[in-house]
Write an enzyme that holds these catalytic residues in place. Structure first.
Site, PDB file in Angstrom:
ATOM      1  CE  LYS A   1       2.420   4.615   7.970  1.00 27.81           C
ATOM      2  NZ  LYS A   1       1.037   4.633   8.450  1.00 27.81           N
TER       3      LYS A   1
ATOM      4  CE1 TYR B   1      -2.445   3.212   2.567  1.00 31.14           C
ATOM      5  CE2 TYR B   1      -3.700   2.513   0.644  1.00 31.14           C
ATOM      6  CZ  TYR B   1      -3.494   3.424   1.685  1.00 31.14           C
ATOM      7  OH  TYR B   1      -4.308   4.512   1.831  1.00 31.14           O
TER       8      TYR B   1
ATOM      9  CG  ASP C   1       5.859   3.375   0.625  1.00 29.94           C
ATOM     10  OD1 ASP C   1       4.661   3.147   0.363  1.00 29.94           O
ATOM     11  OD2 ASP C   1       6.206   4.017   1.644  1.00 29.94           O
TER      12      ASP C   1
HETATM   13  P1  KE4 Z   1      -0.659   8.233   4.514  1.00 31.59           P
HETATM   14  O1  KE4 Z   1      -1.154   8.962   3.290  1.00 31.59           O
HETATM   15  O2  KE4 Z   1      -1.762   7.411   5.197  1.00 31.59           O
HETATM   16  O3  KE4 Z   1       0.096   9.152   5.485  1.00 31.59           O
HETATM   17  O4  KE4 Z   1       0.446   7.178   4.051  1.00 31.59           O
HETATM   18  C1  KE4 Z   1       0.112   6.230   3.071  1.00 31.59           C
HETATM   19  C2  KE4 Z   1       1.064   5.048   3.184  1.00 31.59           C
HETATM   20  C3  KE4 Z   1       2.100   4.935   2.271  1.00 31.59           C
HETATM   21  N1  KE4 Z   1       2.980   3.903   2.337  1.00 31.59           N
HETATM   22  C4  KE4 Z   1       2.875   2.959   3.314  1.00 31.59           C
HETATM   23  C5  KE4 Z   1       3.877   1.843   3.352  1.00 31.59           C
HETATM   24  C6  KE4 Z   1       1.838   3.029   4.274  1.00 31.59           C
HETATM   25  O5  KE4 Z   1       1.741   2.079   5.232  1.00 31.59           O
HETATM   26  C7  KE4 Z   1       0.918   4.098   4.224  1.00 31.59           C
HETATM   27  C8  KE4 Z   1      -0.227   4.226   5.221  1.00 31.59           C
HETATM   28  N2  KE4 Z   1      -0.360   3.160   6.156  1.00 31.59           N
HETATM   29  C9  KE4 Z   1      -1.689   2.925   6.671  1.00 31.59           C
HETATM   30  C10 KE4 Z   1      -1.625   1.705   7.594  1.00 31.59           C
HETATM   31  N3  KE4 Z   1      -1.592   0.494   6.874  1.00 31.59           N
HETATM   32  C11 KE4 Z   1      -2.248   4.138   7.349  1.00 31.59           C
HETATM   33  C12 KE4 Z   1      -3.488   3.873   8.158  1.00 31.59           C
HETATM   34  C13 KE4 Z   1      -4.709   4.450   7.494  1.00 31.59           C
HETATM   35  O6  KE4 Z   1      -4.876   4.297   6.260  1.00 31.59           O
HETATM   36  O7  KE4 Z   1      -5.495   5.073   8.246  1.00 31.59           O
END
Ligand code: KE4
Length: 428
Positions: free
Chosen positions: A267, A144, A239
Protein backbone atom coordinates in the site's frame (compact mmCIF):
# COMPACT_ATOMS: atom_id res chain seq x y z
CA UNK A 1 -26.72 10.58 -7.07
CA UNK A 2 -27.00 9.11 -10.57
CA UNK A 3 -25.00 5.99 -11.35
CA UNK A 4 -26.16 5.22 -14.92
CA UNK A 5 -22.68 5.16 -16.45
CA UNK A 6 -21.32 2.98 -13.65
CA UNK A 7 -24.26 0.59 -14.07
CA UNK A 8 -23.65 0.30 -17.81
CA UNK A 9 -19.92 -0.16 -17.31
CA UNK A 10 -20.56 -2.80 -14.65
CA UNK A 11 -22.76 -4.79 -17.07
CA UNK A 12 -20.00 -4.65 -19.72
CA UNK A 13 -17.27 -5.55 -17.24
CA UNK A 14 -19.14 -8.63 -16.05
CA UNK A 15 -18.97 -10.07 -19.58
CA UNK A 16 -15.18 -10.25 -19.55
CA UNK A 17 -14.02 -9.98 -15.91
CA UNK A 18 -15.29 -12.41 -13.21
CA UNK A 19 -17.89 -10.47 -11.22
CA UNK A 20 -16.89 -7.36 -13.19
CA UNK A 21 -14.02 -6.60 -10.85
CA UNK A 22 -10.38 -7.49 -10.37
CA UNK A 23 -10.75 -7.70 -6.60
CA UNK A 24 -13.95 -9.00 -4.96
CA UNK A 25 -14.50 -6.32 -2.31
CA UNK A 26 -14.99 -3.72 -5.08
CA UNK A 27 -18.18 -5.48 -6.24
CA UNK A 28 -20.29 -4.13 -3.33
CA UNK A 29 -21.50 -7.68 -2.49
CA UNK A 30 -21.48 -6.91 1.24
CA UNK A 31 -23.64 -3.78 0.86
CA UNK A 32 -25.61 -4.49 -2.32
CA UNK A 33 -26.13 -2.14 -5.22
CA UNK A 34 -23.93 -1.38 -8.20
CA UNK A 35 -20.26 -0.60 -7.70
CA UNK A 36 -19.30 2.90 -8.77
CA UNK A 37 -16.63 3.14 -11.45
CA UNK A 38 -13.84 5.61 -10.74
CA UNK A 39 -12.81 7.97 -13.53
CA UNK A 40 -10.24 10.09 -11.71
CA UNK A 41 -9.15 11.27 -8.28
CA UNK A 42 -7.29 14.24 -6.80
CA UNK A 43 -6.43 14.95 -3.18
CA UNK A 44 -9.27 13.80 -0.92
CA UNK A 45 -11.77 13.33 -3.76
CA UNK A 46 -12.61 10.57 -6.22
CA UNK A 47 -14.78 11.28 -9.27
CA UNK A 48 -16.93 8.55 -10.82
CA UNK A 49 -17.93 7.98 -14.44
CA UNK A 50 -21.22 9.79 -13.85
CA UNK A 51 -19.45 12.96 -12.77
CA UNK A 52 -20.22 12.50 -9.06
CA UNK A 53 -17.61 13.70 -6.55
CA UNK A 54 -16.98 11.70 -3.38
CA UNK A 55 -14.94 12.48 -0.30
CA UNK A 56 -12.81 9.33 -0.25
CA UNK A 57 -12.31 7.34 2.97
CA UNK A 58 -10.99 4.25 1.18
CA UNK A 59 -8.05 5.87 -0.63
CA UNK A 60 -7.34 2.76 -2.69
CA UNK A 61 -7.51 0.71 0.59
CA UNK A 62 -4.68 2.66 2.19
CA UNK A 63 -1.95 3.82 -0.26
CA UNK A 64 -3.18 7.42 -0.66
CA UNK A 65 -1.93 8.62 2.74
CA UNK A 66 -1.07 11.98 1.19
CA UNK A 67 -4.02 12.20 -1.20
CA UNK A 68 -4.74 11.03 -4.72
CA UNK A 69 -2.43 12.14 -7.57
CA UNK A 70 0.11 13.41 -5.00
CA UNK A 71 2.26 15.72 -7.21
CA UNK A 72 5.71 14.41 -6.21
CA UNK A 73 4.59 10.85 -7.00
CA UNK A 74 2.98 11.86 -10.31
CA UNK A 75 6.06 13.83 -11.39
CA UNK A 76 8.44 11.04 -10.38
CA UNK A 77 6.51 8.38 -12.30
CA UNK A 78 6.19 10.55 -15.44
CA UNK A 79 9.91 11.32 -15.46
CA UNK A 80 10.91 7.72 -14.75
CA UNK A 81 8.64 6.37 -17.50
CA UNK A 82 10.57 8.36 -20.10
CA UNK A 83 13.70 6.33 -19.20
CA UNK A 84 12.04 2.94 -19.63
CA UNK A 85 9.47 1.05 -17.58
CA UNK A 86 11.28 -2.12 -16.55
CA UNK A 87 14.68 -3.74 -17.05
CA UNK A 88 14.82 -6.93 -15.00
CA UNK A 89 18.21 -5.66 -13.87
CA UNK A 90 19.31 -4.08 -10.59
CA UNK A 91 19.01 -0.27 -10.44
CA UNK A 92 20.43 2.36 -8.08
CA UNK A 93 16.86 3.49 -7.40
CA UNK A 94 16.06 0.22 -5.60
CA UNK A 95 19.03 0.73 -3.29
CA UNK A 96 17.91 4.31 -2.61
CA UNK A 97 14.39 3.36 -1.50
CA UNK A 98 15.71 0.34 0.41
CA UNK A 99 18.19 2.54 2.33
CA UNK A 100 15.43 5.05 3.16
CA UNK A 101 12.99 2.33 4.30
CA UNK A 102 15.69 0.69 6.46
CA UNK A 103 16.45 4.08 8.03
CA UNK A 104 12.76 4.70 8.83
CA UNK A 105 11.73 1.30 10.20
CA UNK A 106 13.21 -0.01 13.46
CA UNK A 107 14.91 -3.39 13.76
CA UNK A 108 15.48 -4.18 10.07
CA UNK A 109 18.80 -4.43 8.19
CA UNK A 110 17.54 -5.52 4.77
CA UNK A 111 14.33 -5.31 2.73
CA UNK A 112 13.16 -7.26 -0.34
CA UNK A 113 10.62 -5.57 -2.66
CA UNK A 114 7.81 -7.56 -4.31
CA UNK A 115 4.59 -6.60 -6.10
CA UNK A 116 1.80 -6.89 -3.54
CA UNK A 117 1.03 -7.34 0.13
CA UNK A 118 0.04 -10.92 -0.60
CA UNK A 119 3.47 -11.61 -2.07
CA UNK A 120 5.16 -9.94 0.89
CA UNK A 121 3.29 -12.03 3.49
CA UNK A 122 3.55 -15.26 1.47
CA UNK A 123 7.31 -14.76 1.17
CA UNK A 124 7.65 -13.84 4.85
CA UNK A 125 6.16 -17.14 6.05
CA UNK A 126 8.30 -19.11 3.59
CA UNK A 127 11.36 -17.31 4.97
CA UNK A 128 10.25 -18.01 8.55
CA UNK A 129 9.71 -21.70 7.75
CA UNK A 130 13.09 -21.91 5.99
CA UNK A 131 14.90 -20.13 8.83
CA UNK A 132 13.31 -22.11 11.71
CA UNK A 133 12.99 -25.40 9.77
CA UNK A 134 9.44 -25.72 11.13
CA UNK A 135 6.19 -25.94 9.17
CA UNK A 136 3.23 -24.55 11.12
CA UNK A 137 2.13 -20.92 11.46
CA UNK A 138 -0.41 -19.25 13.72
CA UNK A 139 -2.68 -16.60 12.24
CA UNK A 140 -5.67 -14.86 13.81
CA UNK A 141 -9.33 -15.18 12.79
CA UNK A 142 -10.31 -11.95 11.06
CA UNK A 143 -6.79 -10.98 10.07
CA UNK A 144 -6.14 -10.90 6.32
CA UNK A 145 -2.65 -11.35 4.88
CA UNK A 146 -3.57 -11.62 1.20
CA UNK A 147 -4.88 -14.52 -0.82
CA UNK A 148 -2.05 -17.06 -0.73
CA UNK A 149 -3.20 -20.57 0.27
CA UNK A 150 -1.75 -20.62 3.79
CA UNK A 151 -3.89 -17.63 4.75
CA UNK A 152 -7.25 -18.69 3.25
CA UNK A 153 -8.00 -20.80 6.28
CA UNK A 154 -11.07 -20.75 8.54
CA UNK A 155 -11.16 -21.80 12.14
CA UNK A 156 -11.33 -25.57 12.23
CA UNK A 157 -13.47 -27.59 14.59
CA UNK A 158 -12.13 -28.77 17.91
CA UNK A 159 -10.20 -27.12 20.67
CA UNK A 160 -6.84 -27.05 18.95
CA UNK A 161 -8.37 -25.02 16.16
CA UNK A 162 -6.67 -26.74 13.28
CA UNK A 163 -7.28 -24.79 10.10
CA UNK A 164 -9.66 -25.86 7.40
CA UNK A 165 -9.64 -24.30 3.91
CA UNK A 166 -12.03 -21.39 3.52
CA UNK A 167 -11.74 -21.41 -0.24
CA UNK A 168 -12.03 -24.24 -2.74
CA UNK A 169 -8.63 -24.89 -4.24
CA UNK A 170 -6.83 -24.72 -0.90
CA UNK A 171 -5.79 -28.23 0.09
CA UNK A 172 -6.16 -29.92 3.45
CA UNK A 173 -2.42 -30.48 3.23
CA UNK A 174 -1.89 -26.74 3.28
CA UNK A 175 -4.59 -26.06 5.86
CA UNK A 176 -3.10 -28.43 8.43
CA UNK A 177 -0.08 -26.16 8.78
CA UNK A 178 -2.12 -23.07 9.65
CA UNK A 179 -3.44 -22.76 13.20
CA UNK A 180 -6.15 -20.22 14.00
CA UNK A 181 -6.15 -18.11 17.15
CA UNK A 182 -8.46 -15.42 18.52
CA UNK A 183 -7.20 -11.82 18.25
CA UNK A 184 -6.42 -10.24 21.63
CA UNK A 185 -6.57 -13.65 23.35
CA UNK A 186 -3.11 -14.54 24.65
CA UNK A 187 -4.33 -17.61 26.55
CA UNK A 188 -5.67 -19.06 23.31
CA UNK A 189 -2.27 -18.55 21.67
CA UNK A 190 -0.54 -20.21 24.61
CA UNK A 191 -2.85 -23.26 24.25
CA UNK A 192 -1.98 -23.56 20.56
CA UNK A 193 1.74 -23.26 21.26
CA UNK A 194 1.52 -25.83 24.07
CA UNK A 195 -0.13 -28.28 21.69
CA UNK A 196 2.17 -27.62 18.70
CA UNK A 197 5.22 -25.63 19.84
CA UNK A 198 7.93 -27.86 18.34
CA UNK A 199 6.31 -27.41 14.93
CA UNK A 200 5.45 -23.70 14.84
CA UNK A 201 7.68 -21.48 12.70
CA UNK A 202 5.91 -18.18 13.22
CA UNK A 203 2.99 -16.13 14.42
CA UNK A 204 1.75 -13.68 11.79
CA UNK A 205 -0.47 -10.81 12.89
CA UNK A 206 -1.82 -7.43 11.84
CA UNK A 207 -0.43 -5.56 14.89
CA UNK A 208 -3.33 -3.16 14.53
CA UNK A 209 -6.04 -5.12 12.73
CA UNK A 210 -7.79 -3.47 9.77
CA UNK A 211 -9.67 -6.36 8.16
CA UNK A 212 -12.43 -6.77 10.72
CA UNK A 213 -12.84 -3.05 10.99
CA UNK A 214 -10.01 -1.36 12.91
CA UNK A 215 -9.13 -3.35 16.05
CA UNK A 216 -6.28 -2.22 18.32
CA UNK A 217 -4.25 -4.77 20.29
CA UNK A 218 -5.20 -4.78 24.00
CA UNK A 219 -2.52 -3.79 26.50
CA UNK A 220 0.19 -6.45 26.69
CA UNK A 221 -1.08 -8.57 23.80
CA UNK A 222 1.72 -7.86 21.32
CA UNK A 223 4.32 -8.01 24.09
CA UNK A 224 2.91 -11.40 25.09
CA UNK A 225 3.21 -12.70 21.54
CA UNK A 226 6.81 -11.50 21.39
CA UNK A 227 7.63 -13.32 24.64
CA UNK A 228 5.98 -16.55 23.39
CA UNK A 229 7.96 -16.40 20.13
CA UNK A 230 11.27 -15.70 21.87
CA UNK A 231 10.70 -18.59 24.30
CA UNK A 232 9.77 -21.12 21.60
CA UNK A 233 12.18 -20.39 18.72
CA UNK A 234 9.31 -18.90 16.70
CA UNK A 235 9.38 -15.73 14.62
CA UNK A 236 6.93 -12.88 15.18
CA UNK A 237 5.78 -11.52 11.81
CA UNK A 238 4.07 -8.11 11.77
CA UNK A 239 1.89 -7.73 8.70
CA UNK A 240 2.14 -3.95 8.34
CA UNK A 241 0.74 -3.81 4.82
CA UNK A 242 -1.93 -1.41 6.16
CA UNK A 243 -0.14 0.12 9.15
CA UNK A 244 3.37 0.52 7.73
CA UNK A 245 4.43 4.15 7.14
CA UNK A 246 0.83 5.10 8.14
CA UNK A 247 0.55 4.77 11.92
CA UNK A 248 4.10 6.07 12.40
CA UNK A 249 7.12 6.50 10.11
CA UNK A 250 8.37 3.22 11.55
CA UNK A 251 4.92 1.63 11.69
CA UNK A 252 3.58 -0.21 14.73
CA UNK A 253 7.07 -1.35 15.76
CA UNK A 254 7.77 2.33 16.45
CA UNK A 255 4.28 3.17 17.73
CA UNK A 256 4.23 0.35 20.30
CA UNK A 257 8.03 -0.02 20.77
CA UNK A 258 7.91 -3.71 19.96
CA UNK A 259 10.48 -5.52 17.77
CA UNK A 260 8.96 -7.99 15.31
CA UNK A 261 11.26 -10.51 13.64
CA UNK A 262 9.92 -9.95 10.11
CA UNK A 263 7.79 -7.00 8.91
CA UNK A 264 5.64 -6.94 5.77
CA UNK A 265 4.69 -3.82 3.83
CA UNK A 266 2.40 -2.81 0.96
CA UNK A 267 0.00 0.00 0.00
CA UNK A 268 1.69 3.26 1.18
CA UNK A 269 5.19 1.97 0.32
CA UNK A 270 4.22 1.95 -3.37
CA UNK A 271 2.36 5.27 -3.47
CA UNK A 272 -0.44 3.57 -5.40
CA UNK A 273 1.76 1.49 -7.71
CA UNK A 274 2.08 -2.28 -7.17
CA UNK A 275 4.65 -2.66 -4.39
CA UNK A 276 4.95 -4.98 -1.41
CA UNK A 277 8.02 -5.64 0.72
CA UNK A 278 9.27 -7.74 3.60
CA UNK A 279 12.16 -6.94 5.88
CA UNK A 280 14.15 -8.26 8.81
CA UNK A 281 17.58 -8.32 10.41
CA UNK A 282 20.59 -9.71 8.50
CA UNK A 283 20.66 -13.13 10.13
CA UNK A 284 17.17 -13.84 8.77
CA UNK A 285 17.22 -11.96 5.44
CA UNK A 286 20.55 -13.55 4.47
CA UNK A 287 18.67 -16.86 4.14
CA UNK A 288 17.01 -15.49 0.99
CA UNK A 289 18.16 -16.40 -2.52
CA UNK A 290 20.56 -15.69 -4.09
CA UNK A 291 22.50 -15.45 -0.75
CA UNK A 292 20.73 -18.31 0.99
CA UNK A 293 18.51 -21.31 0.19
CA UNK A 294 15.02 -19.77 0.62
CA UNK A 295 13.80 -19.05 -2.89
CA UNK A 296 11.76 -15.96 -3.76
CA UNK A 297 11.67 -14.01 -7.05
CA UNK A 298 9.65 -11.66 -9.29
CA UNK A 299 9.94 -10.29 -12.82
CA UNK A 300 8.66 -6.86 -11.88
CA UNK A 301 9.96 -6.74 -8.32
CA UNK A 302 11.68 -3.40 -7.75
CA UNK A 303 10.57 -2.04 -11.12
CA UNK A 304 11.58 1.58 -11.69
CA UNK A 305 8.09 3.12 -11.88
CA UNK A 306 6.93 1.55 -8.61
CA UNK A 307 10.21 2.39 -6.91
CA UNK A 308 10.01 6.00 -8.11
CA UNK A 309 6.48 6.30 -6.71
CA UNK A 310 7.41 4.60 -3.45
CA UNK A 311 10.56 6.68 -2.97
CA UNK A 312 8.58 9.90 -3.43
CA UNK A 313 6.06 8.75 -0.82
CA UNK A 314 8.66 7.69 1.75
CA UNK A 315 10.63 10.91 1.28
CA UNK A 316 7.48 13.01 1.79
CA UNK A 317 6.54 11.04 4.92
CA UNK A 318 10.07 11.07 6.31
CA UNK A 319 10.52 14.83 5.78
CA UNK A 320 7.16 15.90 7.25
CA UNK A 321 7.55 15.97 11.03
CA UNK A 322 3.95 17.11 11.56
CA UNK A 323 2.26 14.53 9.34
CA UNK A 324 1.40 11.85 11.90
CA UNK A 325 0.02 14.34 14.43
CA UNK A 326 -2.09 16.05 11.73
CA UNK A 327 -3.50 12.67 10.70
CA UNK A 328 -4.20 11.79 14.35
CA UNK A 329 -5.97 15.13 14.98
CA UNK A 330 -8.12 14.88 11.84
CA UNK A 331 -9.13 11.31 12.66
CA UNK A 332 -9.93 12.19 16.29
CA UNK A 333 -12.03 15.13 15.08
CA UNK A 334 -13.94 12.82 12.74
CA UNK A 335 -14.32 10.24 15.53
CA UNK A 336 -15.87 12.80 17.89
CA UNK A 337 -18.14 14.14 15.15
CA UNK A 338 -19.42 10.68 14.19
CA UNK A 339 -19.99 9.71 17.83
CA UNK A 340 -22.01 12.89 18.45
CA UNK A 341 -24.05 12.52 15.25
CA UNK A 342 -24.97 8.88 15.98
CA UNK A 343 -25.57 9.36 19.72
CA UNK A 344 -27.87 12.35 19.04
CA UNK A 345 -30.02 9.94 17.03
CA UNK A 346 -29.76 7.12 19.60
CA UNK A 347 -27.94 4.82 17.20
CA UNK A 348 -26.16 2.03 19.09
CA UNK A 349 -22.60 1.95 17.87
CA UNK A 350 -18.94 1.68 18.79
CA UNK A 351 -16.00 3.34 17.07
CA UNK A 352 -12.45 1.97 16.99
CA UNK A 353 -9.54 4.21 16.08
CA UNK A 354 -5.76 4.07 15.95
CA UNK A 355 -3.95 6.97 14.28
CA UNK A 356 -5.48 7.45 10.82
CA UNK A 357 -7.41 4.16 10.85
CA UNK A 358 -11.00 4.23 12.10
CA UNK A 359 -14.11 2.04 11.86
CA UNK A 360 -17.77 2.35 12.88
CA UNK A 361 -19.53 -0.73 14.27
CA UNK A 362 -23.29 -0.94 14.81
CA UNK A 363 -23.08 -3.15 17.86
CA UNK A 364 -23.57 -2.81 21.62
CA UNK A 365 -20.38 -4.50 22.73
CA UNK A 366 -16.82 -3.31 22.24
CA UNK A 367 -15.27 -4.77 19.08
CA UNK A 368 -12.06 -6.55 20.11
CA UNK A 369 -11.90 -9.58 17.79
CA UNK A 370 -13.58 -11.20 14.79
CA UNK A 371 -16.44 -12.66 16.86
CA UNK A 372 -17.44 -9.30 18.33
CA UNK A 373 -16.96 -7.58 14.96
CA UNK A 374 -19.35 -10.11 13.38
CA UNK A 375 -22.08 -9.13 15.85
CA UNK A 376 -22.46 -5.75 14.14
CA UNK A 377 -25.85 -5.06 12.53
CA UNK A 378 -25.10 -5.39 8.83
CA UNK A 379 -28.52 -4.12 7.71
CA UNK A 380 -27.83 -0.86 9.55
CA UNK A 381 -24.37 -0.74 8.01
CA UNK A 382 -25.80 -1.18 4.49
CA UNK A 383 -28.20 1.75 5.00
CA UNK A 384 -25.36 3.80 6.50
CA UNK A 385 -23.09 3.03 3.54
CA UNK A 386 -25.63 3.85 0.82
CA UNK A 387 -26.97 6.87 2.67
CA UNK A 388 -23.47 8.32 2.80
CA UNK A 389 -22.70 7.32 -0.79
CA UNK A 390 -25.74 9.24 -2.00
CA UNK A 391 -24.45 12.27 -0.09
CA UNK A 392 -21.02 12.05 -1.76
CA UNK A 393 -19.17 10.29 1.05
CA UNK A 394 -17.37 7.08 0.02
CA UNK A 395 -16.57 4.71 2.89
CA UNK A 396 -15.49 1.05 2.64
CA UNK A 397 -18.32 -1.11 1.18
CA UNK A 398 -18.03 -3.59 4.04
CA UNK A 399 -18.40 -3.46 7.83
CA UNK A 400 -15.24 -5.56 8.04
CA UNK A 401 -12.95 -2.85 6.69
CA UNK A 402 -11.25 0.16 8.19
CA UNK A 403 -11.50 3.69 6.87
CA UNK A 404 -8.20 5.25 5.78
CA UNK A 405 -7.75 8.95 6.54
CA UNK A 406 -5.66 10.98 4.11
CA UNK A 407 -3.75 14.16 4.94
CA UNK A 408 -5.46 15.75 1.91
CA UNK A 409 -8.73 15.93 3.92
CA UNK A 410 -9.55 19.44 5.14
CA UNK A 411 -11.66 20.25 8.21
CA UNK A 412 -14.34 21.45 5.76
CA UNK A 413 -14.36 17.92 4.28
CA UNK A 414 -14.62 16.46 7.78
CA UNK A 415 -17.48 18.79 8.69
CA UNK A 416 -19.28 17.90 5.46
CA UNK A 417 -18.85 14.22 6.34
CA UNK A 418 -20.11 14.66 9.90
CA UNK A 419 -23.14 16.63 8.68
CA UNK A 420 -23.93 13.87 6.17
CA UNK A 421 -23.64 11.23 8.90
CA UNK A 422 -26.04 13.21 11.08
CA UNK A 423 -28.57 13.29 8.21
CA UNK A 424 -28.17 9.60 7.46
CA UNK A 425 -28.40 8.70 11.16
CA UNK A 426 -32.00 9.99 11.14
CA UNK A 427 -32.88 7.29 8.59
CA UNK A 428 -31.26 4.31 10.34
P1 KE4 B 1 -2.55 -7.07 -1.50
O1 KE4 B 1 -2.09 -8.40 -2.04
O2 KE4 B 1 -4.06 -6.84 -1.70
O3 KE4 B 1 -1.69 -5.90 -2.00
O4 KE4 B 1 -2.32 -7.07 0.08
C1 KE4 B 1 -2.89 -8.09 0.85
C2 KE4 B 1 -3.01 -7.61 2.29
C3 KE4 B 1 -2.09 -8.07 3.22
N1 KE4 B 1 -2.15 -7.66 4.52
C4 KE4 B 1 -3.11 -6.78 4.93
C5 KE4 B 1 -3.13 -6.35 6.37
C6 KE4 B 1 -4.07 -6.28 4.02
O5 KE4 B 1 -5.02 -5.42 4.44
C7 KE4 B 1 -4.02 -6.69 2.67
C8 KE4 B 1 -5.03 -6.20 1.64
N2 KE4 B 1 -6.07 -5.37 2.13
C9 KE4 B 1 -7.31 -5.39 1.39
C10 KE4 B 1 -8.31 -4.50 2.13
N3 KE4 B 1 -8.87 -5.13 3.26
C11 KE4 B 1 -7.12 -4.99 -0.04
C12 KE4 B 1 -8.39 -4.70 -0.78
C13 KE4 B 1 -8.70 -5.79 -1.77
O6 KE4 B 1 -8.58 -6.99 -1.44
O7 KE4 B 1 -9.07 -5.39 -2.91
Amino acid sequence: MLYQRSSALFKEAQQVIPGGVNSPVRAFKAVGGTPIFAKSAKGAYVYDEDGNRFIDYINSWGPMLLGHAFPPVVDAVIEKTKEGTSFGMPTALETEIAELAVSMVPNIDKIRFVNSGTEACMSAIRLARGYTKKDKIIKFAGCYHGHSDSFLIAAGSGAVTFGTPNSPGVTQGTAKDTLLARYNDLENVKELVEANSSEIAAIIIEPVAGNMGCIPPIEGFLEGLKAICDANNMLLIFDEVMTGFRLAKGGVQELKSIDADIVCFGKVVGGGLPVGAFASRNEIMNHLAPLGPVYQAGTLSGNPLAMAAGLSMLRAINNDSGLMSRLEEKTKYLHNGIALALSKNNITHSINRVGSMISVHFSEDPVVDFESAAKGNNDTFKKFFHGLLDKGIYIAPSAFETWFITDALTYEDLNETIAAIEEVAKTL
